[in-house]
Design a protein around this motif. Structure first.
Motif, mmCIF file in Angstrom:
data_model
loop_
_atom_site.group_PDB
_atom_site.id
_atom_site.type_symbol
_atom_site.label_atom_id
_atom_site.label_comp_id
_atom_site.label_asym_id
_atom_site.label_seq_id
_atom_site.Cartn_x
_atom_site.Cartn_y
_atom_site.Cartn_z
ATOM 1 N N PHE A 28 1.106 -0.762 -0.402
ATOM 2 C CA PHE A 28 0.361 0.165 -0.162
ATOM 3 C C PHE A 28 0.724 1.633 -0.225
ATOM 4 N N SER A 29 1.675 1.341 0.722
ATOM 5 C CA SER A 29 2.786 2.622 0.675
ATOM 6 C C SER A 29 3.826 3.305 -0.506
ATOM 7 N N SER A 30 3.231 1.771 -0.972
ATOM 8 C CA SER A 30 4.044 2.454 -2.909
ATOM 9 C C SER A 30 2.913 3.181 -3.133
ATOM 10 N N LEU A 31 1.669 2.564 -3.409
ATOM 11 C CA LEU A 31 0.546 3.181 -4.104
ATOM 12 C C LEU A 31 0.040 4.511 -4.298
ATOM 13 N N ASP A 32 0.164 4.992 -5.470
ATOM 14 C CA ASP A 32 -0.861 6.119 -5.200
ATOM 15 C C ASP A 32 -2.240 6.312 -5.882
ATOM 16 N N MET A 33 -2.461 7.067 -4.424
ATOM 17 C CA MET A 33 -3.929 6.593 -4.574
ATOM 18 C C MET A 33 -5.218 7.769 -4.575
ATOM 19 N N GLY A 34 -6.323 7.738 -5.560
ATOM 20 C CA GLY A 34 -7.506 8.445 -6.063
ATOM 21 C C GLY A 34 -8.753 8.361 -5.793
ATOM 22 N N TRP A 35 -9.455 9.498 -5.649
ATOM 23 C CA TRP A 35 -10.930 8.860 -5.899
ATOM 24 C C TRP A 35 -11.354 10.275 -6.634
ATOM 25 N N TYR A 36 -12.137 9.135 -7.916
ATOM 26 C CA TYR A 36 -12.983 9.559 -8.883
ATOM 27 C C TYR A 36 -14.390 9.676 -8.304
ATOM 28 N N ARG A 37 -15.510 10.883 -9.451
ATOM 29 C CA ARG A 37 -16.686 10.515 -9.099
ATOM 30 C C ARG A 37 -17.264 10.455 -10.532
ATOM 31 N N GLN A 38 -18.566 9.771 -10.900
ATOM 32 C CA GLN A 38 -19.020 9.815 -11.851
ATOM 33 C C GLN A 38 -20.540 10.170 -11.953
ATOM 34 N N VAL A 39 -21.259 10.899 -12.546
ATOM 35 C CA VAL A 39 -22.262 10.598 -13.234
ATOM 36 C C VAL A 39 -23.111 10.484 -13.692
ATOM 37 N N PRO A 40 -24.544 9.793 -13.992
ATOM 38 C CA PRO A 40 -24.204 9.513 -15.198
ATOM 39 C C PRO A 40 -24.690 10.447 -16.486
ATOM 40 N N GLY A 41 -24.421 9.687 -17.362
ATOM 41 C CA GLY A 41 -24.500 10.165 -19.286
ATOM 42 C C GLY A 41 -22.502 10.982 -18.993
ATOM 43 N N LYS A 42 -21.989 10.899 -18.019
ATOM 44 C CA LYS A 42 -20.850 12.497 -18.137
ATOM 45 C C LYS A 42 -19.526 11.221 -17.397
ATOM 46 N N ARG A 44 -15.881 10.534 -16.043
ATOM 47 C CA ARG A 44 -15.346 9.659 -14.746
ATOM 48 C C ARG A 44 -14.515 11.271 -14.309
ATOM 49 N N GLU A 45 -14.551 11.566 -12.973
ATOM 50 C CA GLU A 45 -13.440 12.989 -13.009
ATOM 51 C C GLU A 45 -13.109 12.844 -11.239
ATOM 52 N N LEU A 46 -11.690 12.760 -12.252
ATOM 53 C CA LEU A 46 -10.574 13.213 -10.529
ATOM 54 C C LEU A 46 -11.450 13.620 -9.565
ATOM 55 N N VAL A 47 -11.282 13.341 -8.579
ATOM 56 C CA VAL A 47 -11.884 14.512 -7.197
ATOM 57 C C VAL A 47 -10.768 14.524 -6.565
ATOM 58 N N ALA A 48 -9.375 13.763 -5.849
ATOM 59 C CA ALA A 48 -8.457 14.167 -5.294
ATOM 60 C C ALA A 48 -7.397 13.071 -5.602
#
Length: 118
Positions: A28-42, A44-48
Motif C-alpha cells: 500500500f505504501s507504494s501506491l498512488d491513490m485517488g478518488w474519482y466520481r461519476q454521474v450518469p452520462g458524464k 469519470r472525473e478526478l476528485v482528489a
C-alpha cells in the motif's frame, strides 16, 4: 490489488461524509491513490489524489471542502467531504496506481453512492 470503498450515503446540503477505501494484495505504501466520481452520462472525473509520498491535489470544485488522506498502517485511504453540495452527488470510486518499469497499472474499487439532497 483489491479495493473496497465504503462510507457513501444520503446527506443534506452542508453536511459531511467520510469515504474509506481499504486496499489489499499490494504494497500500500507504494501506491498512488485517488478518488474519482461519476454521474450518469458524464465521464469519470478526478476528485482528489494522494501520492505514495503524501503529496495531494484536488479538483477545483472540491478544494477547501474535501480532504484526502492515507493511513499506510491500515492500508486505507480516506476522503473527508465537508460542506457538501447537491452537485457532489455521484458514485465515488477509489483507485490505485502502481508505477512499473514499463508504465503504470491502475486498479479500481466498486464505487460507493453519495447523494446530497437540497
Amino acid at each position: 490489488v483489491q479495493l473496497q470503498a465504503s462510507g457513501g450515503g444520503l446527506v443534506q446540503t452542508g453536511g459531511s461524509l467520510r469515504l474509506s477505501c481499504a486496499a489489499s494484495g499490494g504494497t500500500f505504501s507504494s501506491l498512488d491513490m485517488g478518488w474519482y466520481r461519476q454521474v450518469p452520462g458524464k465521464q469519470r472525473e478526478l476528485v482528489a489524489h494522494i501520492s505514495s509520498g503524501g503529496s495531494t491535489n484536488y479538483a477545483d470544485s472540491v478544494k477547501g471542502r474535501f480532504t484526502i488522506s492515507r493511513a499506510n498502517a491500515e492500508n486505507t485511504v480516506y476522503l473527508q467531504m465537508n460542506s457538501l453540495k447537491p452537485e457532489d452527488t455521484a458514485v465515488y470510486y477509489c483507485s490505485a496506481r502502481i508505477r512499473l518499469r514499463a508504465g503504470v497499472q491502475d486498479y479500481w474499487g466498486q464505487g460507493t453512492q453519495v447523494t446530497v439532497s437540497s
